[in-house]
Design an enzyme around this catalytic site. Structure first.
Site, PDB file in Angstrom:
ATOM      1  N   GLU A 423       0.833  -1.183   0.000  1.00  0.00           N
ATOM      2  CA  GLU A 423       0.000   0.000   0.000  1.00  0.00           C
ATOM      3  C   GLU A 423       0.880   1.251   0.000  1.00  0.00           C
ATOM      4  O   GLU A 423       1.748   1.411   0.848  1.00  0.00           O
ATOM      5  CB  GLU A 423      -0.866  -0.040   1.270  1.00  0.00           C
ATOM      6  CG  GLU A 423      -1.541   1.245   1.619  1.00  0.00           C
ATOM      7  CD  GLU A 423      -2.147   1.179   3.038  1.00  0.00           C
ATOM      8  OE1 GLU A 423      -1.959   0.177   3.745  1.00  0.00           O
ATOM      9  OE2 GLU A 423      -2.813   2.155   3.409  1.00  0.00           O
ATOM     10  N   ASP A 496      -0.794  -1.149   5.925  1.00  0.00           N
ATOM     11  CA  ASP A 496      -0.635  -0.575   7.258  1.00  0.00           C
ATOM     12  C   ASP A 496      -1.558  -1.266   8.243  1.00  0.00           C
ATOM     13  O   ASP A 496      -2.628  -1.752   7.876  1.00  0.00           O
ATOM     14  CB  ASP A 496      -0.994   0.922   7.235  1.00  0.00           C
ATOM     15  CG  ASP A 496       0.078   1.730   6.516  1.00  0.00           C
ATOM     16  OD1 ASP A 496       1.195   1.210   6.358  1.00  0.00           O
ATOM     17  OD2 ASP A 496      -0.221   2.872   6.113  1.00  0.00           O
ATOM     18  N   ASP A 498      -3.730  -0.270  10.159  1.00  0.00           N
ATOM     19  CA  ASP A 498      -4.795   0.627  10.609  1.00  0.00           C
ATOM     20  C   ASP A 498      -6.060   0.368   9.791  1.00  0.00           C
ATOM     21  O   ASP A 498      -6.108  -0.561   8.978  1.00  0.00           O
ATOM     22  CB  ASP A 498      -4.357   2.097  10.492  1.00  0.00           C
ATOM     23  CG  ASP A 498      -4.006   2.467   9.053  1.00  0.00           C
ATOM     24  OD1 ASP A 498      -4.260   1.649   8.135  1.00  0.00           O
ATOM     25  OD2 ASP A 498      -3.466   3.567   8.837  1.00  0.00           O
ATOM     26  N   ASP A 500      -7.524   2.030   7.345  1.00  0.00           N
ATOM     27  CA  ASP A 500      -7.364   2.150   5.894  1.00  0.00           C
ATOM     28  C   ASP A 500      -6.658   0.925   5.318  1.00  0.00           C
ATOM     29  O   ASP A 500      -7.031   0.415   4.266  1.00  0.00           O
ATOM     30  CB  ASP A 500      -6.538   3.390   5.542  1.00  0.00           C
ATOM     31  CG  ASP A 500      -7.373   4.656   5.660  1.00  0.00           C
ATOM     32  OD1 ASP A 500      -8.623   4.525   5.734  1.00  0.00           O
ATOM     33  OD2 ASP A 500      -6.781   5.748   5.697  1.00  0.00           O
TER      34      ASP A 500
END
Ligand code: 0RA
Length: 632
Positions: A423, A496, A498, A500
């Site tokens: 990403e 990541d 998180d 997103d």
């Protein structure tokens, strides 16, 4: 004791020894999948008792010590003397291979097949097991260790009612892991409740201080199953269409409902086993559906000329459950999940034919909506074919033109090649510098990946990120998919840690699930596990991957305010750190994505990526841990 007794006694022990020597022959594997099969095996016996009409409630619990208990209110396993073995029937059921639960062949036994190996297998693979039977006003008990009784069957009290209670502790000498996953058990137990209407199944997890509990009971049976599958989609007709038929002891049930979505969600079961590989019941269903649809549009002049719908056209947006129960199932295929009984094709075909024709006559408005949608699908299919031919021709022309942003590896052997799907550009940059370029390729994602739950193929193929993913994989997609052409046998999603990151990961997985399912089946898809924190103490550095690990590590090194860095994204790691923590095969941890249960995975993707917000919220709250891990 007679010689007879000794001979059968020795046979019994040899039988259980064989199970312990080659456990995979009996339960498929000794990983987490095999571990959970132990529970299903015990529950199957209670389900059989329920299907015979003697049991209503099944209660499963994961106990604080990690063992599992299954309680039912059936007739109780018989305890009287078994004439052949000259001991209690209870002991025979628990210690003799393939003795199964039933002595009486006329009993309607439908469970079995994949894991119908008998509770003696569970007993053999347990460090210990205890069984209590309530019968004739008494409470009987026997205990076993690694399959061998440690006592005779004993009366330990009085009882009201009847039933069987089994508790077992899986043997850590046999299984790679002995930790049960609550989410995995829920999925299967709920499925069993859907497939066997009006049985009440509860599950309790007592391992944490805060008890978890769920209860499943569906008056609607597979109608409820279809509604559940469609919970986050928009239905084209209110109630699912339902047919049921019984012929010579074989029961067939079908529930189906169309939504405005583009996928096909048709699942078949035989004796409560998910027939992943299909078989005669599924063929009968598909053949009849396509024929009825084409007859109808012709007869009612819905189309001009002789335009025909394909099976795929008429199944677009369809969720359906086909469930058959039969006394002598023949399971075929690679994973023994393909139903072979030839008589089923005709039975299912004629019942769907008659049932659907009648439904169309009675609900002409619904019929028009469904066939309009199928005709739309037909047009879209033709457009997609053109688009696909275009991409195929393009890649044939620009031979060897891999996407510009792919940093390929030098290795040409796919079986030792890996690709990281990363990403963002900055993480992509670190990964490129940190990797071992001999066998590790990097494909960074910049733009938005299209949500394939909400678009047809023609549109999906216009998405740049998806296009570069397809070319990098080398396999083609959907019907053209060819796993032999896979350029990498490890496809590692690295995002990541998180929200997103989880979203992007889900988008990529949804794409694989819908268009490259064999890639997941082959076990080629993985999720990278980047660390959450770096702890620095003096010259020593530690990486930890969860909050729990952080607390443990700080305690271990005797610090509470050491220098702790929280990684908010992959981009915060320099190339060396990224290599060391997440990419180096010697030190990294990868989660393999498996597709144990297509219906469960389907539910997850449709809920996560679909239109409805409420079920998505509820799902994420309930499975927060699993969603982060995406261990399907
Ligand atoms: C054999 C015969 C009978 C019941 C069962 C087995 C039985 C097995 C299991 C395993 C788990 N729960 C079970 N409940 C019942 C019927 C005996 C009779 O006629 O009473």
């Amino acid at each position: 004791m007679s010689d007879d007794y000794d001979a059968t006694h020795i046979q019994v022990l040899e039988g259980l020894e064989a199970v312990r020597k080659r456990p995979s022959m009996y339960i498929g594997s000794v990983d987490t999948r095999g571990l959970h099969h132990l529970v299903y095996e015990v529950v199957d016996n209670s389900i059989d008792e329920a299907l015979a009409g003697f049991c209503k409630n099944i209660d499963v619990s994961i106990n604080a010590d990690g063992s599992v208990t299954v309680v039912d209110d059936g007739r109780g396993i018989p305890v009287g003397n078994h004439p052949k073995y000259k001991k209690s029937a209870l002991e025979v059921v628990l210690t003799v291979l393939h003795a199964g639960g039933k002595f009486d062949k006329s009993n309607y036994k439908v469970s079995g097949g994949l894991h119908g190996v008998g509770v003696s297998v569970v007993n053999a693979l347990s460090e210990w097991m205890e069984v209590e039977v309530k019968r004739d006003g008494k409470l009987y008990y026997q205990r076993y260790e690694r399959g061998a009784p440690t006592s005779d069957v004993t009366v330990i009290g009085d009882s009201k009612g009847t039933g069987t209670k089994s508790t077992f502790m899986p043997d850590s000498k046999i299984f790679e892991t002995t930790e049960f996953n609550y989410g995995t058990l829920i999925t299967r137990l709920r499925e069993l409740a859907f497939l066997n209407r009006n049985i009440r199944i509860s599950i309790t997890d007592s391992r944490e201080e805060e008890l978890e509990q769920d209860v499943f009971e569906y008056e609607g049976g597979i109608i409820s199953f279809v509604e559940h599958l469609n919970q986050s989609r928009t239905a084209l007709h209110k109630a699912p269409i339902y047919f049921e038929r019984e012929k010579e002891g074989t029961i067939v049930e079908i529930a189906m409902q169309y939504t405005d979505s583009y996928g096909e969600y048709v699942y078949s079961f035989a004796n409560n086993i998910n027939t992943h590989e299909g078989g005669t019941h599924l063929i009968g269903f598909k053949t009849a559906l396509t024929r009825v649809a084409n007859d109808y549009i012709k007869k009612n002049n819905v189309v001009k000329g002789d335009e025909k719908l394909t099976g795929e056209d008429i199944r677009e947006g369809l969720a359906a459950i086909i469930s058959v129960k039969l006394t002598e199932p023949q399971f075929e295929g690679q994973t023994k999940t393909k139903l072979g009984n030839s008589e089923l094709k005709g039975i299912v075909d004629s019942m769907v034919s008659e049932g659907l024709s009648e439904y169309m006559e009675e609900n002409p408005k619904v019929a028009v909506i469904i066939f309009q949608k199928a005709l739309d699908a037909r047009r879209a299919r033709e457009a997609a074919k053109k688009a696909r031919e275009l991409t195929r021709r393009k890649s044939a022309l620009e031979i060897g033109t891999l996407p510009g942003k792919l940093a390929d590896c030098s290795e040409k052997d796919p079986s030792v090649s890996e690709v990281y799907l990363v990403e963002g550009d900055s993480a992509g940059g670190s990964a490129k510098q940190g990797r071992n370029r001999r066998f590790q390729a990097i494909l960074p994602f910049r733009g938005k990946i299209i949500n394939v739950e909400k678009a047809r193929l023609a549109k999906v193929l216009k998405n740049n990120e998806v296009l570069s993913l397809i070319t990098a994989m080398g396999t083609g997609i959907a019907e053209d998919y060819n796993i032999e052409k896979a350029r990498y046998h490890k496809v590692i999603i690295m995002t990541d840690a998180d929200v997103d990151g989880a979203h992007i990961r889900t988008l990529i997985l949804t794409f694989f699930f819908r268009y490259m399912a064999p890639l997941i089946d082959a076990g080629y898809v993985y999720i990278a596990q980047p660390p959450l924190y770096r702890i620095k103490k003096g010259k020593a550095e530690h990486y930890v991957y969860s909050d729990r690990e952080l607390a443990a590590k700080l305690e271990e090194i005797g610090e509470n305010n050491t220098y702790v860095q929280r990684y908010k994204g992959l981009g915060e790691m320099n190339p060396e750190q990224l290599w060391e923590t997440t990419m180096n095969p010697d030190t990294r941890t990868l989660l393999q994505v498996t597709m144990d249960d297509a219906a469960a995975a389907d539910e997850m993707f449709s809920v996560l990526m679909g239109d409805e917000v409420a079920p998505r919220k509820a799902f994420i709250q309930k499975y927060a841990k699993e969603v982060v891990n995406l261990d399907l």
